[in-house]
Design an enzyme around this catalytic site. Structure first.
Site, PDB file in Angstrom:
ATOM      1  N   GLN A  92       0.842  -1.209   0.000  1.00 13.27           N
ATOM      2  CA  GLN A  92       0.000   0.000   0.000  1.00 13.27           C
ATOM      3  C   GLN A  92       0.872   1.250   0.000  1.00 13.27           C
ATOM      4  O   GLN A  92       1.854   1.329   0.750  1.00 13.27           O
ATOM      5  CB  GLN A  92      -0.915  -0.009   1.247  1.00 13.27           C
ATOM      6  CG  GLN A  92      -1.938   1.112   1.252  1.00 13.27           C
ATOM      7  CD  GLN A  92      -2.948   0.990   2.397  1.00 13.27           C
ATOM      8  OE1 GLN A  92      -2.863   0.074   3.226  1.00 13.27           O
ATOM      9  NE2 GLN A  92      -3.885   1.922   2.449  1.00 13.27           N
ATOM     10  N   HIS A  98      -8.622   1.694  -0.770  1.00 13.16           N
ATOM     11  CA  HIS A  98      -9.032   1.729  -2.177  1.00 13.16           C
ATOM     12  C   HIS A  98      -8.989   0.334  -2.763  1.00 13.16           C
ATOM     13  O   HIS A  98      -8.110  -0.459  -2.447  1.00 13.16           O
ATOM     14  CB  HIS A  98      -8.139   2.668  -2.996  1.00 13.16           C
ATOM     15  CG  HIS A  98      -6.673   2.455  -2.795  1.00 13.16           C
ATOM     16  ND1 HIS A  98      -5.998   2.935  -1.708  1.00 13.16           N
ATOM     17  CD2 HIS A  98      -5.766   1.786  -3.534  1.00 13.16           C
ATOM     18  CE1 HIS A  98      -4.728   2.594  -1.781  1.00 13.16           C
ATOM     19  NE2 HIS A  98      -4.557   1.877  -2.878  1.00 13.16           N
TER      20      HIS A  98
HETATM   21  P1  5GP Z   1      -1.558   1.380  -3.614  1.00 11.41           P
HETATM   22  O1  5GP Z   1      -0.125   1.302  -4.056  1.00 11.41           O
HETATM   23  O2  5GP Z   1      -1.703   2.185  -2.334  1.00 11.41           O
HETATM   24  O3  5GP Z   1      -2.268   0.076  -3.564  1.00 11.41           O
HETATM   25  O4  5GP Z   1      -2.312   2.150  -4.762  1.00 11.41           O
HETATM   26  C1  5GP Z   1      -2.291   3.528  -4.927  1.00 11.41           C
HETATM   27  C2  5GP Z   1      -2.662   3.774  -6.357  1.00 11.41           C
HETATM   28  O5  5GP Z   1      -3.027   5.113  -6.483  1.00 11.41           O
HETATM   29  C3  5GP Z   1      -1.517   3.520  -7.344  1.00 11.41           C
HETATM   30  O6  5GP Z   1      -1.921   2.555  -8.308  1.00 11.41           O
HETATM   31  C4  5GP Z   1      -1.267   4.891  -7.961  1.00 11.41           C
HETATM   32  O7  5GP Z   1      -0.934   4.835  -9.333  1.00 11.41           O
HETATM   33  C5  5GP Z   1      -2.569   5.607  -7.716  1.00 11.41           C
HETATM   34  N1  5GP Z   1      -2.430   7.044  -7.554  1.00 11.41           N
HETATM   35  C6  5GP Z   1      -1.521   7.694  -6.791  1.00 11.41           C
HETATM   36  N2  5GP Z   1      -1.687   9.014  -6.878  1.00 11.41           N
HETATM   37  C7  5GP Z   1      -2.763   9.223  -7.690  1.00 11.41           C
HETATM   38  C8  5GP Z   1      -3.427  10.391  -8.169  1.00 11.41           C
HETATM   39  O8  5GP Z   1      -3.086  11.541  -7.835  1.00 11.41           O
HETATM   40  N3  5GP Z   1      -4.471  10.207  -9.009  1.00 11.41           N
HETATM   41  C9  5GP Z   1      -4.885   8.963  -9.404  1.00 11.41           C
HETATM   42  N4  5GP Z   1      -5.917   8.891 -10.224  1.00 11.41           N
HETATM   43  N5  5GP Z   1      -4.279   7.837  -8.974  1.00 11.41           N
HETATM   44  C10 5GP Z   1      -3.232   7.961  -8.143  1.00 11.41           C
END
Ligand code: 5GP
Ligand code: ZN
Length: 112
Positions: A92, A98
């Site tokens: 994460q 999410h």
């Molecule tokens: P995690 O790594 O926490 O599971 O996922 C976070 C996700 O959020 C990543 O896939 C990354 O590309 C996406 N993300 C990060 N910053 C932003 C943003 O400002 N806008 C959008 N639409 N996605 C984002």
């Protein structure tokens, strides 16, 4: 609160929104890992899946319901994957719960 996804919910940071209702927002991931890659988030700030309480169970179901509904709308009738990376070891990076939805390419198992 200094939370990126709360700012997207508030409209302070732009996002390519796919769907919004009183409980959730769905928007395209900024760095897509598949032809279809969007996120479904609750409007309520919850840091991670392991912080979910029994009061959040409707919300959790609504996130899942929204994920599959939008996946089908985006043409993923033949399948897709949902992922909730949880805490550091789960990969994460954004600490507002999410659900990733990925589709339109063959996904492999196990993930990295
Ligand atoms: P995690 O790594 O926490 O599971 O996922 C976070 C996700 O959020 C990543 O896939 C990354 O590309 C996406 N993300 C990060 N910053 C932003 C943003 O400002 N806008 C959008 N639409 N996605 C984002
Ligand atoms: Zn937040």
């Amino acid at each position: 609160m200094d939370c990126l996804f709360c700012k997207i919910v508030a409209g302070d940071i732009p996002a390519q929104k796919l769907y919004e209702d009183e409980h959730v927002v769905a928007f395209h991931d900024i760095a897509p890992q598949a032809p279809v890659h969007f996120l479904v988030i609750p409007k309520k700030h919850i840091r991670m899946l392991s912080d979910l309480t029994v009061e959040d169970t409707f919300l959790a179901g609504h996130i899942l319901y929204t994920a599959q509904r939008l996946a089908k709308e985006l043409g993923c009738d033949d399948g897709f994957r949902v992922v909730m990376n949880t805490n550091e070891i789960g990969g994460q990076t954004v600490y507002h719960i999410h659900m990733h939805v990925l589709g339109q390419r063959q996904l492999t198992w196990p993930p990295g």
